[in-house]
Write a protein that holds these residues in place. Sequence first.
Motif, PDB file in Angstrom:
ATOM      1  N   GLU A 158      33.861  35.943  24.074  1.00 34.24           N
ATOM      2  CA  GLU A 158      34.335  35.384  25.069  1.00 34.24           C
ATOM      3  C   GLU A 158      36.111  35.472  25.314  1.00 34.24           C
ATOM      4  O   GLU A 158      36.555  34.961  25.721  1.00 34.24           O
ATOM      5  N   THR A 159      36.397  36.461  24.412  1.00 35.50           N
ATOM      6  CA  THR A 159      37.942  36.633  24.422  1.00 35.50           C
ATOM      7  C   THR A 159      38.237  38.054  24.493  1.00 35.50           C
ATOM      8  O   THR A 159      39.242  38.614  25.205  1.00 35.50           O
ATOM      9  N   THR A 160      37.347  38.988  24.247  1.00 36.67           N
ATOM     10  CA  THR A 160      37.343  40.548  24.246  1.00 36.67           C
ATOM     11  C   THR A 160      37.486  40.885  25.469  1.00 36.67           C
ATOM     12  O   THR A 160      38.339  41.809  25.840  1.00 36.67           O
ATOM     13  N   THR A 161      36.569  40.331  26.319  1.00 38.64           N
ATOM     14  CA  THR A 161      36.429  40.951  27.694  1.00 38.64           C
ATOM     15  C   THR A 161      36.813  40.060  28.620  1.00 38.64           C
ATOM     16  O   THR A 161      36.637  38.637  28.485  1.00 38.64           O
ATOM     17  N   LYS A 162      37.158  40.261  29.869  1.00 40.62           N
ATOM     18  CA  LYS A 162      37.316  39.271  31.050  1.00 40.62           C
ATOM     19  C   LYS A 162      36.727  40.168  32.432  1.00 40.62           C
ATOM     20  O   LYS A 162      37.027  41.138  32.763  1.00 40.62           O
ATOM     21  N   THR A 163      35.870  39.250  32.888  1.00 37.17           N
ATOM     22  CA  THR A 163      35.194  39.374  34.150  1.00 37.17           C
ATOM     23  C   THR A 163      35.686  38.679  35.244  1.00 37.17           C
ATOM     24  O   THR A 163      35.661  37.341  35.290  1.00 37.17           O
ATOM     25  N   TRP A 164      36.517  39.155  36.005  1.00 37.55           N
ATOM     26  CA  TRP A 164      37.545  38.339  37.016  1.00 37.55           C
ATOM     27  C   TRP A 164      36.658  38.002  38.103  1.00 37.55           C
ATOM     28  O   TRP A 164      37.116  36.753  38.515  1.00 37.55           O
ATOM     29  N   PHE A 165      35.567  38.423  38.536  1.00 36.77           N
ATOM     30  CA  PHE A 165      34.930  38.015  39.546  1.00 36.77           C
ATOM     31  C   PHE A 165      33.923  36.528  39.213  1.00 36.77           C
ATOM     32  O   PHE A 165      33.557  35.897  39.978  1.00 36.77           O
ATOM     33  N   TRP A 166      33.876  36.521  37.882  1.00 35.06           N
ATOM     34  CA  TRP A 166      33.202  35.110  37.310  1.00 35.06           C
ATOM     35  C   TRP A 166      34.199  33.885  37.199  1.00 35.06           C
ATOM     36  O   TRP A 166      33.918  33.044  36.768  1.00 35.06           O
ATOM     37  N   ASP A 167      35.305  34.439  37.273  1.00 32.39           N
ATOM     38  CA  ASP A 167      36.659  33.577  36.806  1.00 32.39           C
ATOM     39  C   ASP A 167      36.554  32.378  37.957  1.00 32.39           C
ATOM     40  O   ASP A 167      36.952  32.845  39.248  1.00 32.39           O
ATOM     41  N   GLN A 168      36.601  31.082  37.762  1.00 34.80           N
ATOM     42  CA  GLN A 168      36.591  30.171  38.689  1.00 34.80           C
ATOM     43  C   GLN A 168      37.912  30.182  39.531  1.00 34.80           C
ATOM     44  O   GLN A 168      37.937  29.610  40.659  1.00 34.80           O
ATOM     45  N   HIS A 169      38.937  30.395  38.914  1.00 34.27           N
ATOM     46  CA  HIS A 169      40.386  30.233  39.437  1.00 34.27           C
ATOM     47  C   HIS A 169      40.501  31.724  40.194  1.00 34.27           C
ATOM     48  O   HIS A 169      41.644  31.551  41.104  1.00 34.27           O
ATOM     49  N   ALA A 170      39.733  32.837  40.020  1.00 33.34           N
ATOM     50  CA  ALA A 170      39.963  34.126  40.815  1.00 33.34           C
ATOM     51  C   ALA A 170      39.257  33.977  42.091  1.00 33.34           C
ATOM     52  O   ALA A 170      39.858  34.588  42.935  1.00 33.34           O
ATOM     53  N   GLY A 171      38.313  33.257  42.198  1.00 33.60           N
ATOM     54  CA  GLY A 171      37.627  33.053  43.589  1.00 33.60           C
ATOM     55  C   GLY A 171      36.719  34.200  43.795  1.00 33.60           C
ATOM     56  O   GLY A 171      36.733  34.480  45.061  1.00 33.60           O
ATOM     57  N   GLY A 172      36.520  34.897  43.052  1.00 33.81           N
ATOM     58  CA  GLY A 172      35.384  36.066  43.154  1.00 33.81           C
ATOM     59  C   GLY A 172      35.806  37.424  43.236  1.00 33.81           C
ATOM     60  O   GLY A 172      35.147  38.513  43.507  1.00 33.81           O
ATOM     61  N   GLY A 173      37.174  37.547  42.845  1.00 31.33           N
ATOM     62  CA  GLY A 173      37.819  38.938  43.063  1.00 31.33           C
ATOM     63  C   GLY A 173      38.967  39.004  42.230  1.00 31.33           C
ATOM     64  O   GLY A 173      39.601  37.957  42.188  1.00 31.33           O
ATOM     65  N   ALA A 174      39.463  40.260  41.936  1.00 32.33           N
ATOM     66  CA  ALA A 174      40.899  40.334  40.988  1.00 32.33           C
ATOM     67  C   ALA A 174      41.960  40.438  41.800  1.00 32.33           C
ATOM     68  O   ALA A 174      42.903  39.995  41.752  1.00 32.33           O
ATOM     69  N   PHE A 175      41.818  41.471  43.001  1.00 31.37           N
ATOM     70  CA  PHE A 175      43.048  41.731  43.811  1.00 31.37           C
ATOM     71  C   PHE A 175      42.310  42.050  45.019  1.00 31.37           C
ATOM     72  O   PHE A 175      41.176  42.500  45.235  1.00 31.37           O
ATOM     73  N   ALA A 176      43.248  41.908  46.048  1.00 33.82           N
ATOM     74  CA  ALA A 176      42.995  42.260  47.439  1.00 33.82           C
ATOM     75  C   ALA A 176      42.984  43.736  47.727  1.00 33.82           C
ATOM     76  O   ALA A 176      43.956  44.460  47.108  1.00 33.82           O
ATOM     77  N   LEU A 177      42.028  44.347  48.373  1.00 36.36           N
ATOM     78  CA  LEU A 177      41.933  45.777  48.856  1.00 36.36           C
ATOM     79  C   LEU A 177      41.266  45.837  50.007  1.00 36.36           C
ATOM     80  O   LEU A 177      39.897  45.658  50.193  1.00 36.36           O
ATOM     81  N   PHE A 178      42.252  46.000  51.287  1.00 34.88           N
ATOM     82  CA  PHE A 178      41.641  45.922  52.702  1.00 34.88           C
ATOM     83  C   PHE A 178      40.664  47.032  52.776  1.00 34.88           C
ATOM     84  O   PHE A 178      40.766  47.933  52.354  1.00 34.88           O
ATOM     85  N   ALA A 179      39.481  46.431  53.461  1.00 36.98           N
ATOM     86  CA  ALA A 179      38.446  47.461  53.835  1.00 36.98           C
ATOM     87  C   ALA A 179      39.081  48.451  55.071  1.00 36.98           C
ATOM     88  O   ALA A 179      39.888  48.046  55.833  1.00 36.98           O
ATOM     89  N   PRO A 180      38.173  49.186  55.493  1.00 34.94           N
ATOM     90  CA  PRO A 180      38.689  49.997  56.754  1.00 34.94           C
ATOM     91  C   PRO A 180      38.962  49.183  57.886  1.00 34.94           C
ATOM     92  O   PRO A 180      37.969  48.523  58.328  1.00 34.94           O
ATOM     93  N   GLY A 181      40.238  49.289  58.575  1.00 28.17           N
ATOM     94  CA  GLY A 181      40.460  48.660  59.430  1.00 28.17           C
ATOM     95  C   GLY A 181      40.919  47.060  59.289  1.00 28.17           C
ATOM     96  O   GLY A 181      41.436  46.392  60.246  1.00 28.17           O
ATOM     97  N   GLN A 182      40.967  46.607  58.293  1.00 30.04           N
ATOM     98  CA  GLN A 182      41.300  45.224  58.067  1.00 30.04           C
ATOM     99  C   GLN A 182      42.814  44.963  58.114  1.00 30.04           C
ATOM    100  O   GLN A 182      43.234  44.047  58.376  1.00 30.04           O
ATOM    101  N   PHE A 183      43.426  46.127  57.404  1.00 33.86           N
ATOM    102  CA  PHE A 183      45.074  45.996  57.431  1.00 33.86           C
ATOM    103  C   PHE A 183      45.655  45.611  58.761  1.00 33.86           C
ATOM    104  O   PHE A 183      46.303  44.940  58.907  1.00 33.86           O
TER     105      PHE A 183
END
Length: 211
Positions: A158-183
Amino acid sequence: SRGLGDVYKRQGEKEIIEKEYPFVISTLPNGAYLNGQLKTNFFDNLSFSKARAIRQCNYMPSFKAFITFKTQFWIELGKRQGKGLGVGTSDRSNRQIVYPSYGYDADAGVLQIYCWAQDAERMGALSDRERVNECLKGIQYLYPEVTIDDVFAGYDPETTTKTWFWDQHAGGGAFALFAPGQFKSLYPTLLTPEFDGCLNLALIHISEPTR
Protein backbone atom coordinates in the motif's frame (compact mmCIF):
# COMPACT_ATOMS: atom_id res chain seq x y z
CA SER A 1 -21.79 35.31 3.59
CA ARG A 2 -22.73 32.81 6.26
CA GLY A 3 -22.79 30.05 3.67
CA LEU A 4 -19.09 30.58 2.99
CA GLY A 5 -18.02 30.21 6.61
CA ASP A 6 -16.74 27.20 8.50
CA VAL A 7 -19.67 25.50 10.24
CA TYR A 8 -19.21 22.44 12.44
CA LYS A 9 -22.35 21.05 14.07
CA ARG A 10 -22.30 18.90 17.14
CA GLN A 11 -22.41 15.24 16.19
CA GLY A 12 -21.56 13.10 19.16
CA GLU A 13 -18.59 14.88 20.74
CA LYS A 14 -17.87 17.39 17.92
CA GLU A 15 -17.87 21.03 18.97
CA ILE A 16 -19.91 23.70 17.18
CA ILE A 17 -17.66 26.32 15.59
CA GLU A 18 -18.93 29.02 13.24
CA LYS A 19 -16.75 31.42 11.25
CA GLU A 20 -17.43 33.93 8.51
CA TYR A 21 -15.07 35.02 5.74
CA PRO A 22 -15.42 37.79 3.12
CA PHE A 23 -13.78 35.64 0.43
CA VAL A 24 -13.06 31.95 -0.07
CA ILE A 25 -10.64 30.45 -2.62
CA SER A 26 -11.31 26.74 -3.09
CA THR A 27 -8.55 24.51 -4.45
CA LEU A 28 -10.46 21.23 -4.21
CA PRO A 29 -10.56 18.86 -7.19
CA ASN A 30 -14.00 18.96 -8.78
CA GLY A 31 -14.89 15.48 -7.59
CA ALA A 32 -14.31 16.46 -3.96
CA TYR A 33 -17.40 18.70 -3.94
CA LEU A 34 -19.45 15.52 -3.61
CA ASN A 35 -19.25 15.23 0.16
CA GLY A 36 -21.51 12.22 0.71
CA GLN A 37 -23.41 13.97 3.51
CA LEU A 38 -27.15 13.39 3.60
CA LYS A 39 -28.44 16.89 4.36
CA THR A 40 -25.85 19.17 2.73
CA ASN A 41 -25.25 19.68 -0.98
CA PHE A 42 -22.62 22.13 -2.22
CA PHE A 43 -24.38 22.41 -5.59
CA ASP A 44 -27.74 23.60 -4.23
CA ASN A 45 -26.69 27.24 -3.89
CA LEU A 46 -24.51 27.49 -7.00
CA SER A 47 -25.64 28.90 -10.32
CA PHE A 48 -26.75 26.22 -12.77
CA SER A 49 -23.85 26.97 -15.14
CA LYS A 50 -21.25 26.66 -12.37
CA ALA A 51 -22.72 23.42 -11.04
CA ARG A 52 -22.81 21.99 -14.56
CA ALA A 53 -19.21 23.02 -15.28
CA ILE A 54 -17.94 21.38 -12.08
CA ARG A 55 -19.81 18.16 -12.84
CA GLN A 56 -18.81 17.96 -16.50
CA CYS A 57 -15.17 19.07 -16.40
CA ASN A 58 -13.19 15.96 -17.33
CA TYR A 59 -10.62 14.56 -14.91
CA MET A 60 -8.11 11.94 -15.97
CA PRO A 61 -7.52 8.72 -13.98
CA SER A 62 -3.85 8.24 -13.14
CA PHE A 63 -1.61 5.56 -11.67
CA LYS A 64 1.88 5.86 -10.20
CA ALA A 65 4.36 3.46 -8.69
CA PHE A 66 7.83 3.85 -7.21
CA ILE A 67 9.78 0.67 -7.78
CA THR A 68 13.01 0.42 -5.77
CA PHE A 69 16.02 -1.57 -6.97
CA LYS A 70 19.22 -2.67 -5.25
CA THR A 71 21.32 -1.36 -8.14
CA GLN A 72 20.80 1.31 -10.77
CA PHE A 73 21.22 -1.05 -13.70
CA TRP A 74 19.76 1.52 -16.10
CA ILE A 75 22.81 3.77 -15.73
CA GLU A 76 25.25 1.24 -17.21
CA LEU A 77 22.86 0.22 -19.94
CA GLY A 78 22.00 3.82 -20.79
CA LYS A 79 25.46 5.39 -20.90
CA ARG A 80 25.07 6.08 -24.58
CA GLN A 81 22.34 8.57 -23.59
CA GLY A 82 24.27 10.21 -20.79
CA LYS A 83 22.93 10.93 -17.31
CA GLY A 84 19.31 11.91 -17.02
CA LEU A 85 17.62 9.35 -19.25
CA GLY A 86 14.25 11.10 -19.13
CA VAL A 87 11.34 8.79 -19.90
CA GLY A 88 11.11 5.32 -21.41
CA THR A 89 7.81 4.33 -23.05
CA SER A 90 6.39 1.01 -24.17
CA ASP A 91 2.99 -0.42 -25.12
CA ARG A 92 2.84 -2.45 -21.88
CA SER A 93 0.29 -1.64 -19.18
CA ASN A 94 2.78 0.37 -17.14
CA ARG A 95 3.38 2.63 -20.19
CA GLN A 96 6.03 5.04 -18.92
CA ILE A 97 9.18 4.67 -16.87
CA VAL A 98 10.47 7.96 -15.49
CA TYR A 99 14.19 7.82 -14.69
CA PRO A 100 15.74 9.72 -11.75
CA SER A 101 17.71 12.85 -12.59
CA TYR A 102 19.89 12.73 -9.46
CA GLY A 103 21.34 10.25 -6.96
CA TYR A 104 23.62 8.48 -9.43
CA ASP A 105 26.31 8.05 -6.79
CA ALA A 106 24.08 5.78 -4.70
CA ASP A 107 23.95 2.01 -5.11
CA ALA A 108 20.17 1.68 -4.98
CA GLY A 109 17.69 3.58 -7.11
CA VAL A 110 14.02 4.13 -7.89
CA LEU A 111 12.14 3.98 -11.17
CA GLN A 112 8.79 5.76 -11.34
CA ILE A 113 6.00 4.12 -13.30
CA TYR A 114 3.30 6.39 -14.65
CA CYS A 115 0.21 5.77 -16.75
CA TRP A 116 -3.22 7.31 -17.14
CA ALA A 117 -6.67 6.92 -18.76
CA GLN A 118 -7.72 3.32 -19.52
CA ASP A 119 -4.29 1.93 -18.65
CA ALA A 120 -4.59 3.45 -15.18
CA GLU A 121 -8.11 2.10 -14.71
CA ARG A 122 -6.99 -1.41 -15.59
CA MET A 123 -3.96 -1.22 -13.32
CA GLY A 124 -6.19 0.12 -10.55
CA ALA A 125 -8.52 -2.85 -10.86
CA LEU A 126 -5.70 -5.14 -9.71
CA SER A 127 -4.59 -5.75 -6.15
CA ASP A 128 -1.69 -3.66 -4.88
CA ARG A 129 0.75 -6.55 -5.22
CA GLU A 130 -0.50 -7.35 -8.73
CA ARG A 131 0.09 -3.74 -9.78
CA VAL A 132 3.70 -4.03 -8.67
CA ASN A 133 4.04 -7.29 -10.62
CA GLU A 134 2.77 -5.60 -13.78
CA CYS A 135 5.26 -2.78 -13.30
CA LEU A 136 8.10 -5.29 -12.92
CA LYS A 137 7.01 -7.11 -16.07
CA GLY A 138 6.99 -3.83 -17.96
CA ILE A 139 10.50 -2.98 -16.79
CA GLN A 140 11.70 -6.48 -17.63
CA TYR A 141 10.34 -6.02 -21.16
CA LEU A 142 12.60 -2.99 -21.67
CA TYR A 143 15.61 -4.65 -20.02
CA PRO A 144 15.67 -8.30 -21.16
CA GLU A 145 19.38 -8.58 -20.29
CA VAL A 146 18.66 -7.95 -16.59
CA THR A 147 16.97 -10.41 -14.21
CA ILE A 148 14.58 -7.89 -12.65
CA ASP A 149 13.53 -10.17 -9.77
CA ASP A 150 17.15 -10.35 -8.60
CA VAL A 151 17.63 -6.57 -8.41
CA PHE A 152 14.14 -5.70 -7.12
CA ALA A 153 14.53 -4.31 -3.58
CA GLY A 154 11.15 -5.54 -2.32
CA TYR A 155 7.49 -4.74 -2.01
CA ASP A 156 6.08 -2.22 0.49
CA PRO A 157 2.32 -2.93 0.82
CA GLU A 158 0.00 0.00 0.00
CA THR A 159 2.99 2.34 -0.35
CA THR A 160 4.77 1.32 -3.54
CA THR A 161 1.80 2.20 -5.78
CA LYS A 162 -0.73 5.04 -5.90
CA THR A 163 -4.04 4.82 -7.75
CA TRP A 164 -5.30 8.38 -7.74
CA PHE A 165 -8.90 7.71 -8.76
CA TRP A 166 -9.36 5.52 -5.66
CA ASP A 167 -8.11 8.34 -3.42
CA GLN A 168 -10.99 9.88 -1.45
CA HIS A 169 -9.32 13.29 -1.48
CA ALA A 170 -8.70 13.31 -5.25
CA GLY A 171 -12.39 12.89 -5.98
CA GLY A 172 -12.10 10.39 -8.82
CA GLY A 173 -9.27 11.76 -10.93
CA ALA A 174 -5.68 12.94 -10.81
CA PHE A 175 -5.71 16.00 -13.05
CA ALA A 176 -8.07 17.99 -15.26
CA LEU A 177 -7.95 17.33 -18.97
CA PHE A 178 -10.73 19.03 -20.88
CA ALA A 179 -12.61 16.87 -23.37
CA PRO A 180 -13.27 18.24 -26.89
CA GLY A 181 -15.18 21.52 -26.68
CA GLN A 182 -15.00 21.75 -22.89
CA PHE A 183 -12.35 24.45 -22.75
CA LYS A 184 -14.60 26.77 -24.74
CA SER A 185 -17.85 25.83 -23.00
CA LEU A 186 -16.73 25.23 -19.39
CA TYR A 187 -13.54 27.17 -18.71
CA PRO A 188 -15.09 30.71 -18.65
CA THR A 189 -17.77 29.51 -16.22
CA LEU A 190 -15.24 27.79 -13.92
CA LEU A 191 -13.22 31.01 -13.89
CA THR A 192 -16.21 33.20 -12.93
CA PRO A 193 -16.61 33.89 -9.16
CA GLU A 194 -19.84 32.96 -7.37
CA PHE A 195 -21.85 34.74 -4.67
CA ASP A 196 -20.96 38.29 -5.78
CA GLY A 197 -17.28 37.43 -5.99
CA CYS A 198 -17.06 35.74 -2.58
CA LEU A 199 -16.33 32.22 -3.85
CA ASN A 200 -13.48 31.65 -6.29
CA LEU A 201 -12.24 28.33 -7.66
CA ALA A 202 -8.55 27.65 -8.21
CA LEU A 203 -6.63 24.54 -9.22
CA ILE A 204 -5.58 22.75 -12.37
CA HIS A 205 -8.98 23.06 -14.06
CA ILE A 206 -8.69 26.86 -13.82
CA SER A 207 -5.19 26.89 -15.30
CA GLU A 208 -5.30 27.72 -19.00
CA PRO A 209 -2.59 25.22 -20.07
CA THR A 210 -5.01 22.36 -19.25
CA ARG A 211 -6.78 23.04 -22.53
